[in-house]
Design a protein around this motif. Structure first.
Motif, PDB file in Angstrom:
ATOM      1  N   ASN A 245       0.783  -1.384  -0.107  1.00 37.81           N
ATOM      2  CA  ASN A 245       0.174   0.048   0.107  1.00 37.81           C
ATOM      3  C   ASN A 245       0.632   1.300  -0.030  1.00 37.81           C
ATOM      4  OD1 ASN A 245      -2.370  -1.361   0.008  1.00 37.81           O
ATOM      5  ND2 ASN A 245      -2.545  -1.570   2.076  1.00 37.81           N
ATOM      6  N   LEU A 246       1.852   1.172   0.484  1.00 37.94           N
ATOM      7  CA  LEU A 246       2.764   2.375   0.692  1.00 37.94           C
ATOM      8  C   LEU A 246       3.478   2.679  -0.572  1.00 37.94           C
ATOM      9  CD1 LEU A 246       4.501   2.322   4.327  1.00 37.94           C
ATOM     10  CD2 LEU A 246       2.970   3.698   3.636  1.00 37.94           C
TER      11      LEU A 246
ATOM     12  N   LYS B 111       2.464   1.901  -3.567  1.00 35.35           N
ATOM     13  CA  LYS B 111       1.357   2.191  -4.289  1.00 35.35           C
ATOM     14  C   LYS B 111       1.195   3.636  -4.165  1.00 35.35           C
ATOM     15  CE  LYS B 111      -1.175  -2.151  -5.038  1.00 35.35           C
ATOM     16  NZ  LYS B 111      -2.615  -2.941  -4.656  1.00 35.35           N
ATOM     17  N   LYS B 112       1.236   3.936  -2.956  1.00 28.97           N
ATOM     18  CA  LYS B 112       1.025   5.545  -2.637  1.00 28.97           C
ATOM     19  C   LYS B 112       2.030   6.429  -3.194  1.00 28.97           C
ATOM     20  CE  LYS B 112       0.574   8.782   1.344  1.00 28.97           C
ATOM     21  NZ  LYS B 112       0.519   8.708   2.787  1.00 28.97           N
ATOM     22  N   THR B 113       3.379   5.954  -2.816  1.00 28.94           N
ATOM     23  CA  THR B 113       4.298   6.550  -3.556  1.00 28.94           C
ATOM     24  C   THR B 113       4.387   6.718  -4.918  1.00 28.94           C
ATOM     25  OG1 THR B 113       5.820   5.591  -1.652  1.00 28.94           O
ATOM     26  CG2 THR B 113       6.982   6.464  -3.483  1.00 28.94           C
TER      27      THR B 113
ATOM     28  N   ASN C 211       9.248  11.255  -3.002  1.00 28.56           N
ATOM     29  CA  ASN C 211       8.690   9.817  -3.334  1.00 28.56           C
ATOM     30  C   ASN C 211       9.608   9.116  -4.258  1.00 28.56           C
ATOM     31  OD1 ASN C 211       5.891   9.609  -2.119  1.00 28.56           O
ATOM     32  ND2 ASN C 211       6.001  11.609  -2.708  1.00 28.56           N
TER      33      ASN C 211
ATOM     34  N   PHE D 178       1.681   6.711  -6.938  1.00 32.25           N
ATOM     35  CA  PHE D 178       0.750   7.340  -7.021  1.00 32.25           C
ATOM     36  C   PHE D 178       1.026   8.910  -7.259  1.00 32.25           C
ATOM     37  CE2 PHE D 178      -2.937  10.119  -5.737  1.00 32.25           C
ATOM     38  CZ  PHE D 178      -3.750  10.129  -6.645  1.00 32.25           C
ATOM     39  N   LEU D 179       1.658   9.310  -6.133  1.00 30.44           N
ATOM     40  CA  LEU D 179       2.186  10.535  -5.843  1.00 30.44           C
ATOM     41  C   LEU D 179       3.193  11.086  -6.984  1.00 30.44           C
ATOM     42  CD1 LEU D 179       2.612  10.753  -1.964  1.00 30.44           C
ATOM     43  CD2 LEU D 179       0.882  11.817  -3.371  1.00 30.44           C
TER      44      LEU D 179
END
Length: 287
Positions: free
Chosen positions: A18-19, A21-23, A275, A25-26
């Motif tokens: 999840n982390l 994917k968040k990275t 990121n 995405f940003l």
């Protein structure tokens, strides 16, 4: 450091995914906006920035999201054009600065103590002198304008990265596989291409993106002070400089919205750099 590494290893795999994917995405989000602003500015022609005295000094509205200026020009289009110009100037100047940093960093790490001492002195000199002052002096010396801005930013934004390149190369040269390659008769060029430059690429990428916000702000600053781009260029620094005389009349949008747009672009580059650093060094991704 050991505590951070242990913490990262103990994170559940789902949480790590999840982390990650968040990275990602940003990174994608920041790149899309930055590329959109850069490309949009190319398609804004001088005909789109013509004066219209029937629409001068309009507050922000649906037709003109950033309002219009004292000549009736659309401030949103002028801001996008200025941001695009600043981004391209920053990219070119930072690319030159990267080349300078790599060359001097490699020379410092590989050409003996005397060369190392001279380059370290230059690094300390440039790091200890205010960048704005150095850029103004260099711009004045080379005649100002676009050329002066690019040269000034490039010459003043290499020192920190050169120090990192020097330290990284020294560490790589001390590695056992480099000594083995030398004993096997491999040339310096082979060792540089296969063992030195590949580990440097992530460092250079992060260094390039981290330097970019400083380049943007310094370009806008010296242009605002009158030492950068000429007045006919739709640069953010010129827009902010021209708007100062109209703030007392209540035309707040002339300075506030272009200034906030510049701040937003700078913050996006900061998000992008942080990121990408986390993606390259996964142990940082939980922070």
């Amino acid at each position: 450091m050991m505590k951070e590494e242990t913490t990262y290893k103990q994170l559940p795999s789902q949480y790590k995914n999840n982390l990650r994917k968040k990275t990602i995405f940003l990174i994608v989000f920041a790149l899309v906006i930055l590329l959109s602003a850069s490309i949009a500015g190319i398609f804004i022609k001088p005909a789109n920035l013509i004066t219209d005295f029937t629409s001068k000094n309009l507050a922000p509205n649906f037709a003109h999201p950033f309002g219009t200026d004292w000549l009736g020009r659309d401030m949103f289009l002028r801001t996008i054009k200025g941001l695009s110009l600043s981004i391209f100037i920053g990219m070119f100047a930072c690319a030159i600065g990267i080349v300078i940093a790599v060359i001097l960093g490699l020379m410092s790490a590989t050409m003996g103590k005397k060369v190392d001492a001279v380059i370290c002195f230059l690094i300390d000199l440039f790091l200890s002198t205010p960048h704005i002052l150095m850029i103004i002096i260099i711009c004045f010396a080379v005649g100002g304008g676009l050329k002066g801005v690019i040269i000034g930013i490039a010459v003043t934004h290499w020192a920190s990265l050169a120090r990192l390149v020097r330290a990284e190369v020294k560490q790589l040269l001390a590695q056992e596989y480099v000594h083995i390659a030398r004993q096997l008769g491999k040339s310096r060029f082979y060792i540089a291409v296969h063992h030195i430059f590949p580990p440097l690429l992530p460092l250079l990428l992060v260094g390039f993106i981290s330097t970019f916000p400083h380049a943007l702000l310094h370009e806008a600053s010296i242009t605002f002070l009158g030492f950068g781009l000429p007045p006919h260029e739709p640069a953010i620094g010129i827009i902010l400089s021209e708007s100062m005389k109209y703030l007392a009349a209540g035309y707040w949008w002339l300075a506030a919205l272009p200034g906030l747009s510049l701040l937003f672009i700078v913050l996006l580059f900061d998000v992008l750099g942080e990121n990408i650093k986390k993606l390259i060094h996964p142990k940082m991704i939980h922070s």
